[in-house]
Write a protein that holds these residues in place. Structure first.
Motif, short mmCIF file in Angstrom:
data_model
loop_
_atom_site.label_atom_id
_atom_site.label_comp_id
_atom_site.label_asym_id
_atom_site.label_seq_id
_atom_site.Cartn_x
_atom_site.Cartn_y
_atom_site.Cartn_z
N ILE A 1 0.83 -1.21 0.00
CA ILE A 1 0.00 0.00 0.00
C ILE A 1 0.86 1.26 0.00
O ILE A 1 0.61 2.21 -0.76
CB ILE A 1 -0.95 -0.02 1.22
CG1 ILE A 1 -1.96 -1.17 1.07
CG2 ILE A 1 -1.67 1.32 1.37
CD1 ILE A 1 -2.82 -1.39 2.30
N VAL A 2 1.90 1.28 0.84
CA VAL A 2 2.78 2.46 0.90
C VAL A 2 3.46 2.67 -0.45
O VAL A 2 3.54 3.80 -0.96
CB VAL A 2 3.82 2.30 2.02
CG1 VAL A 2 4.88 3.39 1.93
CG2 VAL A 2 3.13 2.34 3.38
N GLY A 3 3.95 1.59 -1.06
CA GLY A 3 4.58 1.71 -2.38
C GLY A 3 3.60 2.21 -3.42
O GLY A 3 3.94 3.04 -4.27
N LEU B 1 3.90 5.66 -5.64
CA LEU B 1 3.82 5.65 -7.10
C LEU B 1 2.68 6.53 -7.61
O LEU B 1 2.80 7.22 -8.63
CB LEU B 1 3.61 4.21 -7.59
CG LEU B 1 4.82 3.28 -7.53
CD1 LEU B 1 4.39 1.84 -7.79
CD2 LEU B 1 5.88 3.71 -8.55
N ALA B 2 1.56 6.51 -6.88
CA ALA B 2 0.38 7.24 -7.35
C ALA B 2 0.52 8.74 -7.19
O ALA B 2 0.09 9.50 -8.07
CB ALA B 2 -0.85 6.74 -6.58
N LEU B 3 1.12 9.18 -6.08
CA LEU B 3 1.09 10.61 -5.78
C LEU B 3 2.42 11.32 -5.96
O LEU B 3 2.44 12.54 -6.16
CB LEU B 3 0.61 10.82 -4.33
CG LEU B 3 -0.81 10.30 -4.03
CD1 LEU B 3 -1.16 10.57 -2.57
CD2 LEU B 3 -1.84 10.94 -4.95
N ALA C 1 1.22 3.05 -12.69
CA ALA C 1 1.66 1.90 -11.88
C ALA C 1 1.07 1.98 -10.48
O ALA C 1 0.64 0.96 -9.91
CB ALA C 1 3.18 1.86 -11.83
N GLY C 2 1.01 3.19 -9.92
CA GLY C 2 0.40 3.35 -8.61
C GLY C 2 -1.08 3.00 -8.62
O GLY C 2 -1.59 2.38 -7.69
N PHE C 3 -1.76 3.39 -9.70
CA PHE C 3 -3.17 3.05 -9.85
C PHE C 3 -3.36 1.54 -9.83
O PHE C 3 -4.24 1.02 -9.12
CB PHE C 3 -3.69 3.64 -11.16
CG PHE C 3 -5.07 3.17 -11.56
CD1 PHE C 3 -6.19 3.71 -10.97
CD2 PHE C 3 -5.22 2.18 -12.53
CE1 PHE C 3 -7.46 3.27 -11.34
CE2 PHE C 3 -6.48 1.74 -12.90
CZ PHE C 3 -7.60 2.29 -12.29
N VAL D 1 -5.46 -3.32 -6.23
CA VAL D 1 -5.61 -4.63 -5.59
C VAL D 1 -6.13 -4.50 -4.16
O VAL D 1 -7.19 -5.07 -3.83
CB VAL D 1 -4.29 -5.43 -5.65
CG1 VAL D 1 -4.46 -6.79 -4.97
CG2 VAL D 1 -3.84 -5.61 -7.10
N PRO D 2 -5.46 -3.78 -3.27
CA PRO D 2 -6.01 -3.68 -1.90
C PRO D 2 -7.34 -2.92 -1.84
O PRO D 2 -8.18 -3.22 -0.99
CB PRO D 2 -4.91 -2.93 -1.13
CG PRO D 2 -4.10 -2.23 -2.16
CD PRO D 2 -4.15 -3.09 -3.38
#
Length: 692
Positions: A327-329, A333-335, A342-344, A349-350
């Motif tokens: 989740i942290v990774g 990646l998202a922000l 890739a973050g999206f 998944v979670p």
């Protein structure tokens, strides 16, 4: 102006053809992978939701029938799947093939939606249009043919999961269009409608607002423009606030969420804490299945030990840390990265597991839960293959993609026939999880469905060896003993179930039914009455009581019990119900009501000659010899050796004054049943002493 097509137009034609070919190949792989699925049957919750649930058995496709199917469904909040199930019952008159075909079509439609979402994501990753199409189609094909999807596709009631996934994906695609199209209002309307449809399919769709936020801040905004105001911070804090409220509600406040969730644990063999601790391990178990999708790694049952503490087993803490790192990774990646797509996909998944892998008291392990989450994994696989194809290992990327699709298809083709019958499904399950008592119990039930009673008893016994507290195995094994004629063993198992589950009506009902069948009517009434008091909703005890009361000559009590059974379940009013009701009315001398009940029974089942015979006697006693004679003649036409029908015919002819024919009919009745004193008296009344 030249008529010669421009170079751009010439290039557009092959590209359009490429897109059509990619879509066709995607649909073709699905068709091949699931070509044997229409031969599969009903399983597990299919029985409760469809097979044994009367409102789903739609005979006429009209508004009233469909409304009844939806409003009286086992899960009435899931409107759209219930509606489709009712239509499929009507299409095939209860055959599983139409249901399976619909599930495959839903899966194909969902695959097209996955293609649309991944295509939009890869475009925002800066891929050229042709590369985006090829990568998205490859990733979607990997997703659609993976054997972990078999449970969601060929397990009929799990169309609830696939339909929710389909509408959620459509909502997100529409939202992306709304954010970029000049005329955005129609697309927002589509987003809202698809969101409502998803929520009317399954409660997992309640996570859709969070997925829209994820889409907004990763796919709709450019790097550096994702968080630009306090409002953005406030919006992104909403999921965190919702999570904190859920924790407070469940652990401290015991509010509405707790009232909704906690009662479900009454019938589970794990606590809320154990479920929360175990689910991270379950998620990594499913990830392992996806990475190494051998057919025997998939099953309807898994002997998965619960986590009873952070270090019991030690993999619990490791799995929790792994989920946290994931989740942290994904957030980074998202922000913060320049590759938010890739973050999206990582956070997808979670986010999509947030409902079913949380504290909600569902089964601990069920593969169909990965149906929507695996979209993110497929997207990540597509990105990896695209990156690999841009290096000198381009041939290896293509080879890996092709071999993976072929391998997934082969595993799915091998897995689909496992779902052919309940026996094939659970024989496989006990091989995969030999220590799962429930798997053995369900296998025993499947054997009983094929009249393999000895095998069923052995499987129930195995389940009880593994888990002596599995009370349902005692109840079911008792029924198997009864079927085999071992009534003492049946009674002993029923008594064990009653001792262990004193508040469950099924034990007293089984005992009452057993005593009724063996003529112990006082005991039967006592136990059936208890069963009815333990469960005021079940119609079964009252229906069984009606038979007992009729057998001991209490027609008034028979009528009351039948009316109670029908009030509890309208589906109980079948042909035997009305036949018994008519017989009870006949004994009470209420012949007009008896005739109406017999009429209804014969409408439902015209082949009931016994009911027709009884109606003939009701007509006879109502001084309607013409109608009585017609019924007796109809019975004799089907069964010429029915002494009662010949006697009734004689009595009807006597009422008409046709003495010679009446005498012949009475003599025929006496030949067929020399002990019939009524026929002897009638012959005497007709003025003859001739003996047959």
């Amino acid at each position: 102006m030249s008529d010669t097509p421009s170079r751009a137009e010439v290039q557009r034609v092959p590209f359009a053809l490429l897109r059509l070919c990619l879509i066709a190949l995607l649909l073709l792989t699905i068709a091949i992978a699931y070509h044997a699925a229409p031969q599969n049957g009903f399983h597990f919750d299919d029985a409760v939701n469809v097979v044994r649930h009367g409102p789903m058995h739609v005979a006429e496709l009209d508004i009233a029938s469909l409304k009844r199917a939806v409003t009286q469904a086992v899960l009435p909040q899931r409107v759209l799947p219930n509606l489709s199930l009712a239509v499929d019952w009507w299409r095939g008159n209860g055959s599983p093939a139409p249901f399976q075909l619909t599930n495959i079509l839903i899966h194909a439609a969902t695959a097209l939606a996955v293609l649309g979402l991944l295509l939009a994501a890869f475009r925002r990753a800066g891929m050229p249009e042709r590369s985006a199409w090829i990568t998205a189609a490859t990733a979607t094909t990997l997703w659609a043919t993976h054997p972990i999807q078999v449970q969601a596709v060929t397990y009929i009631v799990q169309r609830m999961a696939s339909m929710a996934a389909l509408f959620m994906l459509v909502a997100l695609i529409a939202y992306l269009h709304a954010r970029n199209a000049p005329r955005h209002r129609p697309w927002y309307a589509v987003t809202a409608l698809a969101g409502v449809a998803a929520c009317l399919s399954k409660e997992t769709a309640y996570i859709l607002p969070a997925l829209i936020l994820l889409t907004e801040y990763t796919l709709c905004r450019k790097p550096g423009e994702r968080i630009t105001s306090r409002l953005d911070c406030l919006v992104l804090a909403l999921p965190v606030a919702a999570g904190l409220y859920a924790v407070a509600d469940l652990a401290i406040l015991h509010g509405p969420l707790s009232d909704y969730v906690m009662p479900g644990y009454a019938h589970r063999d794990f606590t809320p804490t154990e479920r929360l601790l175990t689910q991270p391990r379950v998620i990594f178990f499913h990830l392992g299945q996806i990475l190494l999708p051998l057919p025997d790694r998939f099953s309807i049952e898994h002997a998965f030990p619960n986590s009873t503490g952070l270090w019991q087993p030690w993999t619990t803490a490791v799995a929790i840390a792994g989920i946290g790192a994931w989740i942290v990774g994904g957030i980074w990646l998202a922000l913060r990265s320049n590759f938010p797509v890739a973050g999206f996909l990582v956070l997808w998944v979670p986010a999509t597991l947030a409902v079913e892998s949380s504290i909600v008291p569902l089964e601990m392990v069920f593969e169909h839960r990965m149906y929507l989450p695996s979209v993110g994994l497929a997207g990540l696989a597509g990105l990896g293959l695209h990156r690999l194809a841009r290096t000198r290992l381009r041939p290896a990327a293509f080879a890996l993609a092709i071999l993976s699709v072929l391998g997934f298809m082969a595993a799915t083709i091998a897995r689909v026939p496992t779902w052919r019958t309940p026996v094939t499904l659970y024989e496989h399950a006990v091989r995969v999880a030999p220590g799962a008592a429930r798997a053995w119990t369900n296998l025993a039930t499947a054997y009983e469905g094929e009249d393999r009673t000895t095998d069923a008893i052995a499987a129930y016994t195995k389940a009880l060896e593994i888990d002596p507290g599995r009370t349902i195995a005692y109840l079911n094994r008792g029924s198997s003993y009864r079927k085999r004629g071992d009534l003492a063993a049946a009674e002993a198992d029923y008594q064990r179930f009653v001792r262990l589950e004193g508040g469950d009506y099924r034990g007293p009902y089984a005992l009452g039914s057993l005593y009724a069948a063996t003529g112990r009517y006082d005991d039967a009434i006592r136990w059936l009455d208890l069963a009815g008091r333990l469960d005021g909703r079940s119609a079964l005890p009252a229906r069984e009581l009606a038979d007992v009361y009729f057998a001991i000559g209490r027609p008034d009590a028979t009528v009351q019990a039948l009316e109670q059974a029908r009030a509890r379940d309208a589906a109980m009013a079948d042909a035997p119900y009305f036949a018994l009701l008519g017989a009870a009315f006949g004994r009470l001398g209420r012949f007009d009501e008896a005739i109406r009940a017999f009429d209804r029974a014969l409408q439902l089942d015209p082949a009931q000659d016994g009911t027709r015979l009884n109606r003939g006697y009701a007509y006879l006693r109502s001084n309607k010899p013409g109608a009585a004679l017609a019924d007796f003649d109809a019975v004799i036409a089907q069964s010429s050796d029915s002494a009662r029908a010949h006697y009734g015919r004689a009595a009807a002819l006597a009422q008409f004054g046709r003495r010679r024919e009446a005498l012949e009919a009475a003599q025929r009745s006496l030949i067929l049943d020399p002990t019939d004193e009524r026929a002897t008296r009638l012959i005497g009344e007709l003025g003859t002493t001739q003996q047959p």
